[in-house]
Design an enzyme around this catalytic site. Sequence first.
Site, short mmCIF file in Angstrom:
data_model
loop_
_atom_site.label_atom_id
_atom_site.label_comp_id
_atom_site.label_asym_id
_atom_site.label_seq_id
_atom_site.Cartn_x
_atom_site.Cartn_y
_atom_site.Cartn_z
N GLY C 237 -19.95 -13.80 -116.74
CA GLY C 237 -18.82 -12.91 -116.45
C GLY C 237 -19.06 -11.47 -116.89
O GLY C 237 -20.09 -11.14 -117.49
N HIS C 238 -18.08 -10.65 -116.67
CA HIS C 238 -18.20 -9.21 -116.97
C HIS C 238 -18.24 -8.95 -118.47
O HIS C 238 -17.63 -9.66 -119.25
CB HIS C 238 -17.08 -8.41 -116.31
CG HIS C 238 -15.70 -8.86 -116.63
ND1 HIS C 238 -14.61 -8.40 -115.95
CD2 HIS C 238 -15.23 -9.74 -117.54
CE1 HIS C 238 -13.53 -8.96 -116.46
NE2 HIS C 238 -13.87 -9.78 -117.40
N ASN C 239 -18.99 -7.94 -118.82
CA ASN C 239 -19.08 -7.46 -120.20
C ASN C 239 -19.80 -8.43 -121.15
O ASN C 239 -19.85 -8.18 -122.36
CB ASN C 239 -17.70 -7.17 -120.81
CG ASN C 239 -16.93 -6.12 -120.05
OD1 ASN C 239 -17.47 -5.48 -119.15
ND2 ASN C 239 -15.69 -5.92 -120.39
N SER C 257 -16.83 -10.92 -121.68
CA SER C 257 -16.89 -10.28 -123.00
C SER C 257 -17.46 -11.18 -124.10
O SER C 257 -17.37 -10.83 -125.28
CB SER C 257 -15.51 -9.77 -123.44
OG SER C 257 -15.01 -8.87 -122.48
#
Lengths: 327, 327, 327
Positions: C237-239, C257
């Site tokens: 996922g993102h980050n 994250s």
Amino acid sequence: MAKLAEIAKRVGGVVADGAGDIEVFRVASVARAATGALVFAEDERAVGAAMKSQASAVIVPVGAVVAGKPVIQVKQPRLAFALAARMLDGRAPAETTTLERGDENAFAIADSALVSNLAVLGEGVRIGERSVVAAGCVVGAHVVIGEECVIHPRVTIYPGVVLGNRCVVHGGAVLGADGFGFVRDGETGEYVQFPQQGTLVIEDDVEIGANTTIDRGALDETRIGRGTKLDNLVHVGHNVRVGKNVVIAAQVGISGSSVIGDGAVIAGQVGIGDHAEVGDGVILGGQAGVLNHKKVRGPGMLFWGTPARPVREYLKELAAVARLGKK
Amino acid sequence: MAKLAEIAKRVGGVVADGAGDIEVFRVASVARAATGALVFAEDERAVGAAMKSQASAVIVPVGAVVAGKPVIQVKQPRLAFALAARMLDGRAPAETTTLERGDENAFAIADSALVSNLAVLGEGVRIGERSVVAAGCVVGAHVVIGEECVIHPRVTIYPGVVLGNRCVVHGGAVLGADGFGFVRDGETGEYVQFPQQGTLVIEDDVEIGANTTIDRGALDETRIGRGTKLDNLVHVGHNVRVGKNVVIAAQVGISGSSVIGDGAVIAGQVGIGDHAEVGDGVILGGQAGVLNHKKVRGPGMLFWGTPARPVREYLKELAAVARLGKK
Amino acid sequence: MAKLAEIAKRVGGVVADGAGDIEVFRVASVARAATGALVFAEDERAVGAAMKSQASAVIVPVGAVVAGKPVIQVKQPRLAFALAARMLDGRAPAETTTLERGDENAFAIADSALVSNLAVLGEGVRIGERSVVAAGCVVGAHVVIGEECVIHPRVTIYPGVVLGNRCVVHGGAVLGADGFGFVRDGETGEYVQFPQQGTLVIEDDVEIGANTTIDRGALDETRIGRGTKLDNLVHVGHNVRVGKNVVIAAQVGISGSSVIGDGAVIAGQVGIGDHAEVGDGVILGGQAGVLNHKKVRGPGMLFWGTPARPVREYLKELAAVARLGKK
């Protein structure tokens, strides 16, 4: 092709006097090694088997008791084998993938087959009668597609994969990518790819769902048996053998070298570890997990949970835990 | 089109005197059958429903008590229906997929839409104002894409799928592939595809993640409701109905014919069996499993574990098991 | 670029007298905000941090005690930030994806690189010496691919992604798609995309399996560390920050994250919640689940189950439950 002395130098190993000039041509598994092959062995039992094989040389641990074949002695035989495989793999990276549409004279496409001119075919591809290859597919060199297959849009088939007759492959599937095998260098902590030079064979009447991935064998083959059906987003690792008329629901993952028997039924999101065995006719409930090296057997037997156990047992446990939670 | 006598012959069934010349044109579900349709029924209740439908003929089990419609009696009605579907599906395999870019005169692309000339569009595709179709997409015949949609690179949309306005589809997604439905021939152990001739409707404001797969309906439709967001690598099976403003995180799998209510929130890797129901506003914790035919309901209620249970209950069980493990 | 008064009007907020004419140019995270940036804060602590940042303005909850920077007061600061991000994102949808092959003069491809003329490259793509980009790939504008990389067929790389040297990416992988971040409008129940304008950096010697998806950062970056290997159908996922020499088996999902330490080993189908931390050298058993915001630490420590716990503990629990089930 390389001399044992050159390989020993590259992998930090030692080769016995006089054996340094022996040449090997390729890496192989012990089971399939032929003259000219280099194999490896990590323990005494494996060394014994390697000595009985047709291989021309063996990478063995330092201090191994060996007789009968030239050897390279190293600290980390598997790592040395992976490094040797790279030396012996004469292919440039571009040869392992598909860059261009091959020369049409080098295809063998049946007259009744329909191949989109928006698909990319590598050299030497063979496609049987009445098969269809849709737009956006990339089919690697020397792939064989049998008769009456339907390859839907945007399927990737890596070089050398073989499909039987009447197979259906849905959009986005990737057949024959490298397996996930790496050897950790115990000294640096870095990973080196174990050779992924085997192939993938899909037998007749197999159906493969959208975005499913089936990897090629490491040294030998991955095989999907006749009549087997795989749903979407399934993962099949290298060297796996799936039997005939098996049903594999969406998002199932099967790790390397596992064996699935004929007629098994595997529900969604099941995970199967490496070197595991699911017997003929076994049924695995949704999200079940079969551990590495574990065998589950019994035609018609339903297993569930992680680790997978007979369903009656598992249901009793669930009930007992529910009672406990209410106390 | 086929006569009942021809179908009976193909499927090994028996048709009553005088009914053999009746013609059927397509297979259908009982709920949506119209004149000319052939349906099937496996038990007494289903036979009753089929008799009340608009279908022109029904495949029933040997010995079923029937009145009111012409029937074919067979041992395995579902298998016979699957075989009949194949006979009645006049399409060649190439018609079910996308081989070529259609004639540009046969598109209806809005002036303000931007379609890559590196995308492939089948005949009769319609694309609304200000929509974008990126390079590498394959869009099947008669697909409808609404206004202000963004279809990112390498998306596959099978023929006949309908997308609303302001939808976003990320790279590698596959929309409208065949569902995973097979009928096992009880005699040979082989699987025959159940017809997957339905469609897929994506309503307005839906976002679909990279490499997600959503299958078309078997006989009817799969539908994703307005405002729903799906993350990457999600699987949605045939005939599923997902409500409005639902959030579905990565790697969730939803099996065939399940229903997800409006405003539900489904965390990563959740598995939902077939014919299950997740009520409006229900929250499912990561990796939870909802069993086949199971209903979980209650707006704002959080369910967790496999089988999914109310989170308070599940946490109590986890705590009790932890205590037990420490004894 | 927009004035705070315009933004306040769009998001239903209030801006103090005199601050309405202040201009902001982009949204940013508090940690990386520079002059011209608009940030948001949802609680007192976040407001304090935002006030100390370099941002030019802050969206805060109604009634927040603020001093030092111009603010917009709104009921739902995160939602307002998402809406403001849309206003400030001057790109048309077509600019966020890849429609055409760029002008070849605008590429910078090393002489020894081999790029299929059946791949699509956006403007400003840079490809290093001896790298290979296979047929069917779509590489977005300003992507950087280092030296000796192999990008297999049908990989999608979104604009701006950066790959190091000697990376291998298998067929169907999607790198840099939008992360899965939405803000629910508490009043309408509808979801608005949180800005997904960050990037993705893949360091040297990373291998990425077939059909794996790695999302770009929301405001900052997603990063995969040097030497890390990802199997097929993995979701990142993102980050997320993945360390060096990490092994991630098939179908693992890592939510937004989260942080994975160097040398971690993650078995198949593991799920990791958002904002979680997997420490250096930690081993996670197959199908384990690490909850949101949870930390698991200890080099060489094996965790298993959901929620993931030390394996000895988990095995004791399994044994206790098995005994209980037999009573």
